[in-house]
Design a protein around this motif. Structure first.
Motif, PDB file in Angstrom:
ATOM      1  N   VAL A 154      46.777  41.612  61.443  1.00  0.00           N
ATOM      2  CA  VAL A 154      47.789  40.647  61.896  1.00  0.00           C
ATOM      3  C   VAL A 154      48.794  41.349  62.800  1.00  0.00           C
ATOM      4  CG1 VAL A 154      49.650  39.112  61.160  1.00  0.00           C
ATOM      5  CG2 VAL A 154      47.520  39.215  59.848  1.00  0.00           C
ATOM      6  N   ASP A 155      49.047  40.768  63.961  1.00  0.00           N
ATOM      7  CA  ASP A 155      49.942  41.378  64.943  1.00  0.00           C
ATOM      8  C   ASP A 155      51.356  41.498  64.377  1.00  0.00           C
ATOM      9  OD1 ASP A 155      50.275  42.180  67.887  1.00  0.00           O
ATOM     10  OD2 ASP A 155      51.869  40.710  67.605  1.00  0.00           O
ATOM     11  N   VAL A 156      51.942  42.683  64.511  1.00  0.00           N
ATOM     12  CA  VAL A 156      53.278  42.935  63.965  1.00  0.00           C
ATOM     13  C   VAL A 156      54.318  42.058  64.645  1.00  0.00           C
ATOM     14  CG1 VAL A 156      55.056  44.686  63.623  1.00  0.00           C
ATOM     15  CG2 VAL A 156      52.642  45.300  63.379  1.00  0.00           C
ATOM     16  N   VAL A 157      54.216  41.905  65.956  1.00  0.00           N
ATOM     17  CA  VAL A 157      55.180  41.069  66.687  1.00  0.00           C
ATOM     18  C   VAL A 157      55.084  39.623  66.219  1.00  0.00           C
ATOM     19  CG1 VAL A 157      55.861  40.230  68.956  1.00  0.00           C
ATOM     20  CG2 VAL A 157      55.112  42.603  68.682  1.00  0.00           C
ATOM     21  N   ALA A 158      53.863  39.132  66.033  1.00  0.00           N
ATOM     22  CA  ALA A 158      53.683  37.759  65.560  1.00  0.00           C
ATOM     23  C   ALA A 158      54.253  37.594  64.159  1.00  0.00           C
ATOM     24  CB  ALA A 158      52.202  37.390  65.577  1.00  0.00           C
ATOM     25  N   ARG A 159      54.063  38.604  63.292  1.00  0.00           N
ATOM     26  CA  ARG A 159      54.612  38.517  61.942  1.00  0.00           C
ATOM     27  C   ARG A 159      56.140  38.496  61.965  1.00  0.00           C
ATOM     28  NH1 ARG A 159      52.518  42.900  59.827  1.00  0.00           N
ATOM     29  NH2 ARG A 159      50.712  41.918  58.839  1.00  0.00           N
ATOM     30  N   ASP A 160      56.720  39.363  62.785  1.00  0.00           N
ATOM     31  CA  ASP A 160      58.180  39.387  62.869  1.00  0.00           C
ATOM     32  C   ASP A 160      58.718  38.086  63.456  1.00  0.00           C
ATOM     33  OD1 ASP A 160      58.129  41.932  61.835  1.00  0.00           O
ATOM     34  OD2 ASP A 160      58.279  42.929  63.792  1.00  0.00           O
ATOM     35  N   GLU A 171      53.321  29.243  54.808  1.00  0.00           N
ATOM     36  CA  GLU A 171      53.126  28.921  56.224  1.00  0.00           C
ATOM     37  C   GLU A 171      52.625  30.137  57.004  1.00  0.00           C
ATOM     38  OE1 GLU A 171      56.543  25.428  56.803  1.00  0.00           O
ATOM     39  OE2 GLU A 171      57.045  27.554  57.105  1.00  0.00           O
ATOM     40  N   GLN A 172      53.104  31.323  56.659  1.00  0.00           N
ATOM     41  CA  GLN A 172      52.608  32.527  57.329  1.00  0.00           C
ATOM     42  C   GLN A 172      51.129  32.756  57.012  1.00  0.00           C
ATOM     43  OE1 GLN A 172      55.058  36.083  56.963  1.00  0.00           O
ATOM     44  NE2 GLN A 172      56.900  34.836  56.659  1.00  0.00           N
ATOM     45  N   LEU A 173      50.738  32.486  55.762  1.00  0.00           N
ATOM     46  CA  LEU A 173      49.340  32.653  55.385  1.00  0.00           C
ATOM     47  C   LEU A 173      48.438  31.686  56.150  1.00  0.00           C
ATOM     48  CD1 LEU A 173      49.571  33.154  51.505  1.00  0.00           C
ATOM     49  CD2 LEU A 173      48.844  34.834  53.195  1.00  0.00           C
ATOM     50  N   LEU A 176      49.193  32.246  60.365  1.00  0.00           N
ATOM     51  CA  LEU A 176      49.154  33.578  60.963  1.00  0.00           C
ATOM     52  C   LEU A 176      48.042  34.440  60.359  1.00  0.00           C
ATOM     53  CD1 LEU A 176      50.492  35.534  62.944  1.00  0.00           C
ATOM     54  CD2 LEU A 176      52.049  36.230  61.100  1.00  0.00           C
ATOM     55  N   VAL A 177      48.058  34.587  59.038  1.00  0.00           N
ATOM     56  CA  VAL A 177      47.091  35.474  58.379  1.00  0.00           C
ATOM     57  C   VAL A 177      45.691  34.884  58.433  1.00  0.00           C
ATOM     58  CG1 VAL A 177      46.464  36.609  56.216  1.00  0.00           C
ATOM     59  CG2 VAL A 177      48.869  36.429  56.880  1.00  0.00           C
ATOM     60  N   LEU A 178      45.571  33.596  58.121  1.00  0.00           N
ATOM     61  CA  LEU A 178      44.245  32.975  58.080  1.00  0.00           C
ATOM     62  C   LEU A 178      43.539  32.999  59.439  1.00  0.00           C
ATOM     63  CD1 LEU A 178      42.034  31.486  56.580  1.00  0.00           C
ATOM     64  CD2 LEU A 178      43.253  29.340  57.007  1.00  0.00           C
ATOM     65  N   THR A 180      43.881  35.035  61.872  1.00  0.00           N
ATOM     66  CA  THR A 180      43.530  36.410  62.217  1.00  0.00           C
ATOM     67  C   THR A 180      42.369  36.920  61.369  1.00  0.00           C
ATOM     68  OG1 THR A 180      45.841  36.840  62.802  1.00  0.00           O
ATOM     69  CG2 THR A 180      44.427  38.754  62.459  1.00  0.00           C
ATOM     70  N   THR A 181      42.357  36.535  60.099  1.00  0.00           N
ATOM     71  CA  THR A 181      41.353  37.040  59.161  1.00  0.00           C
ATOM     72  C   THR A 181      40.038  36.299  59.261  1.00  0.00           C
ATOM     73  OG1 THR A 181      43.193  37.537  57.653  1.00  0.00           O
ATOM     74  CG2 THR A 181      40.975  37.630  56.725  1.00  0.00           C
ATOM     75  N   LEU A 182      40.060  35.048  59.718  1.00  0.00           N
ATOM     76  CA  LEU A 182      38.866  34.205  59.685  1.00  0.00           C
ATOM     77  C   LEU A 182      37.663  34.820  60.400  1.00  0.00           C
ATOM     78  CD1 LEU A 182      38.023  31.581  58.415  1.00  0.00           C
ATOM     79  CD2 LEU A 182      38.691  30.377  60.495  1.00  0.00           C
ATOM     80  N   PRO A 183      37.800  35.394  61.613  1.00  0.00           N
ATOM     81  CA  PRO A 183      36.624  36.020  62.241  1.00  0.00           C
ATOM     82  C   PRO A 183      36.040  37.154  61.406  1.00  0.00           C
ATOM     83  CG  PRO A 183      38.362  35.693  63.853  1.00  0.00           C
ATOM     84  CD  PRO A 183      38.968  35.397  62.516  1.00  0.00           C
TER      85      PRO A 183
END
Length: 266
Positions: A154-160, A171-173, A176-178, A180-183
Motif C-alpha cells: 500500500v502506497d505510503v502517500v495514499a495511506r497518509d 474505509e481504509q481497508l 485502499l488496502v483491498l 492494492t491487495t486484490l491483484p
C-alpha cells in the motif's frame, strides 16, 4: 482503429496453434509404441487410452470418485484461503508482526506437504480429514505470502492522505488496502488452486482415500497401463479447467487493473 477484430484474430491464431500442438503431440505419442521405441505395456497407444477415457466418462463410479476428489479440493482450498486472507491481512498491517513472523514463515513454507502425510494419518486415519491437512497446508502459504506482500505494498502517500481525510479503519481497508491487495490475492488464489488439486490427488494415492488418486494407484498396481494413462489425462484436463476458470475470474475481478487491461484475451 479496429482493436477488437485484431484481438479476435490473435485469439483465434492462438487457439489454432494450440490445436496443432495437441494434434502433433498425440501423433507422436501414437508413433512411439507403433515404431517399437517403447513397449506398449509401458506406453500404450493413444487410441487405447482415448477409448478407455470414453469408458470412464460413461462409468458412474468414475464420476463419484471425481466428485470426491473435487470435494476435498474445494474444502481444502476454501479453508486455506479464508485463513490465509485473515492472518495475512493482520500480519501485513502490523510491521512488528511482519518482522516477528518472517523467520517462522520462511522455515515452514518450504516444508514438503507430503512429509506431513504420516502425521496426518496418525491424527485422522485413512479419512478425508487427513487429505485436507495436506491440501490446506500446501495451499495456505500460496495465498498467505501474496496477501502479506499486497498489504505491505500500500502506497505510503495514499495511506497518509486517507488518514488526513479522516477515513476510518474500515474505509481504509475497503478503499485502499483491498484494491492494492486484490491483484496479489488473485495470483495467490490461482496458484493455490493448482497446488490444492495436485495435493488432493497425491494424498489419495498415498493415503488411500476414495478418489482419482486411489484409482490411479489401483490401475498401477494391477498393471492396467491404458487405464492409468487415461486417469492421468483426466487429472491434466482438471488442471487445465481449474486454471482457465481462475484466469477467467481473475480477469473479471481485475478488469480495472492495468495488468489485465493490457493483456490479450485467452
Amino acid at each position: 482503429m479496429r482493436v477488437f477484430p485484431t484481438r479476435r484474430l490473435r485469439a483465434l491464431r492462438k487457439a489454432m496453434l494450440g490445436v496443432v500442438g495437441l494434434t502433433g503431440f498425440l501423433v507422436v505419442w501414437q508413433l512411439i509404441p507403433t515404431l517399437g521405441l517403447i513397449n506398449p505395456l509401458y506406453l500404450p497407444y493413444v487410441t487405447d487410452v482415448l477409448a478407455r477415457l470414453l469408458e470412464q466418462f460413461v462409468d458412474l463410479a468414475f464420476w463419484r470418485r471425481l466428485g470426491s476428489t473435487m470435494t476435498s479440493w474445494a474444502i481444502g482450498l476454501t479453508v486455506a484461503t479464508v485463513a490465509a486472507v485473515v492472518l495475512g491481512t493482520v500480519v501485513g498491517l502490523v510491521p512488528f508482526l511482519r518482522r516477528a513472523t518472517h523467520t517462522m514463515v520462511e522455515f515452514l513454507r518450504p516444508i514438503p506437504s507430503v512429509a506431513l502425510i504420516p502425521l496426518a494419518v496418525l491424527m485422522f486415519g485413512i479419512q478425508r480429514e487427513a487429505a485436507l491437512v495436506i491440501i490446506i497446508y500446501a495451499s495456505f502459504w500460496q495465498v498467505f505470502v501474496q496477501v502479506i506482500y499486497g498489504v505491505a505494498d500500500v502506497d505510503v502517500v495514499a495511506r497518509d492522505t486517507a488518514r488526513s481525510f479522516g477515513l476510518t479503519r474500515r474505509e481504509q481497508l475497503s478503499h485502499l488496502v483491498l484494491p492494492t491487495t486484490l491483484p496479489y490475492l488473485m495470483t495467490g488464489l490461482r496458484l493455490a488452486a493448482a497446488v490444492a488439486l495436485i495435493l488432493a490427488i497425491t494424498a489419495e494415492m498415498v493415503i488411500g482415500n476414495p478418489g482419482l488418486g486411489r484409482m490411479i494407484e489401483l490401475s498401477r498396481s494391477s498393471g492396467d497401463a491404458a487405464g492409468l494413462y487415461a486417469l492421468v489425462v483426466v487429472t491434466g484436463l482438471l488442471g487445465l479447467v481449474v486454471n482457465i476458470v481462475f484466469r477467467f475470474v481473475e480477469r473479471r475481478v481485475l478488469s480495472w487493473h492495468q495488468s489485465v487491461r493490457g493483456e490479450e484475451p485467452l
